[in-house]
Write an enzyme that holds these catalytic residues in place. Sequence first.
Site, PDB file in Angstrom:
ATOM      1  CG  HIS A   1       8.589   7.920   7.014  1.00 31.39           C
ATOM      2  ND1 HIS A   1       7.512   7.398   7.694  1.00 31.39           N
ATOM      3  CD2 HIS A   1       9.336   6.865   6.620  1.00 31.39           C
ATOM      4  CE1 HIS A   1       7.633   6.070   7.710  1.00 31.39           C
ATOM      5  NE2 HIS A   1       8.733   5.727   7.077  1.00 31.39           N
TER       6      HIS A   1
ATOM      7  CD  GLU B   1       9.595   4.063   3.262  1.00 31.02           C
ATOM      8  OE1 GLU B   1      10.142   3.062   3.721  1.00 31.02           O
ATOM      9  OE2 GLU B   1       9.387   5.089   3.934  1.00 31.02           O
TER      10      GLU B   1
ATOM     11  N   GLY C   1       5.172  -1.095   8.064  1.00 31.41           N
ATOM     12  CA  GLY C   1       4.898  -1.364   9.475  1.00 31.41           C
ATOM     13  C   GLY C   1       4.254  -2.701   9.756  1.00 31.41           C
TER      14      GLY C   1
ATOM     15  CB  SER D   1       6.663  -5.331   4.600  1.00 36.22           C
ATOM     16  OG  SER D   1       5.732  -4.827   5.543  1.00 36.22           O
TER      17      SER D   1
HETATM   18  P1  13P Z   1       9.027  -1.463   7.685  1.00 31.86           P
HETATM   19  O1  13P Z   1      10.203  -2.054   6.952  1.00 31.86           O
HETATM   20  O2  13P Z   1       9.045  -1.791   9.152  1.00 31.86           O
HETATM   21  O3  13P Z   1       7.736  -1.808   7.029  1.00 31.86           O
HETATM   22  O4  13P Z   1       9.188   0.129   7.629  1.00 31.86           O
HETATM   23  C1  13P Z   1       9.573   0.750   6.444  1.00 31.86           C
HETATM   24  C2  13P Z   1       9.796   2.186   6.686  1.00 31.86           C
HETATM   25  O5  13P Z   1       8.903   2.906   7.111  1.00 31.86           O
HETATM   26  C3  13P Z   1      11.129   2.748   6.424  1.00 31.86           C
HETATM   27  O6  13P Z   1      11.092   4.122   6.456  1.00 31.86           O
END
Ligand code: 13P
Length: 257
Positions: free
Chosen positions: A100, A172, A178, A219
């Site tokens: 991650h 991601e 975040g 997001s």
């Molecule tokens: P957000 O959806 O809060 O941006 O986070 C995504 C994430 O890190 C899932 O692993």
Amino acid sequence: MPANKKFYFGTNTKMYKTIGDTVEFVEELQELTDDIDRDKVEIFVIPSFTAIKDAHDIVKCKFLKIGAQNMNWEEQGQYTGEISPLMLREVGADIVMIGHSERRHILGETDIEENKKVLCSLEHGFITLLCVGETMEQKQFGVSDEILRLQLKIGLYGVKHEDSERIWIAYEPVWAIGENGVPATKEYAAKMHGVIKKTLSGIFGDDHGKKIPILYGGSVNIQNASELSKIRDIDGLFIGRSAWDAKDFNKIIRSVL
Ligand code: 13P
């Protein structure tokens, strides 16, 4: 979401939910999504280590998959603070998430470490969710494609073709994740998912490579989920904040279905 393909919805609860919070969340999510055909839709939750066993114990058979947020590549050893595949097996984890963005960028994990974890996770029979994504700086330098190829080629180095059936990928982009994240546009996400799909075919051959699900994360919310789900190479959504309330997560799932 095309009618003929399975679609994936997952949430990573990061370092937010206690055991009690997780149990409540999983119970509610299970109830709310009870009528959804699990042959067409895979739903999973990746809570903190301490909550895996309780979450696993309340899940009806195969109904929701439960994952771990990280794992060491050794079964045991002098690795204070780490968690081993045997320990995750013992508490009933189905999935192990590896690489991650927060582990790579806050905790300094490298592609070579992610590769050791991927191989170990597959060897122990887990579904292995490898996360990849470029930083804003890498995007600005125009090297996003190269970064994704690098993370995939190193992260998946040595994976046997038949084991690729237990690989899931989450794309991601670091800049999309975040509180300060900006979701990728659908054009950008489509392009990057295309790069990932092609790279996976290059590594595993079309037969195996094309079957690996690629989830988009960063997001995702109720406004953009449906649009993202329509992109050809997006096989699922991996969600943080917007899915931490079971009712909201259920709404996102329904907005796509
Ligand atoms: P957000 O959806 O809060 O941006 O986070 C995504 C994430 O890190 C899932 O692993």
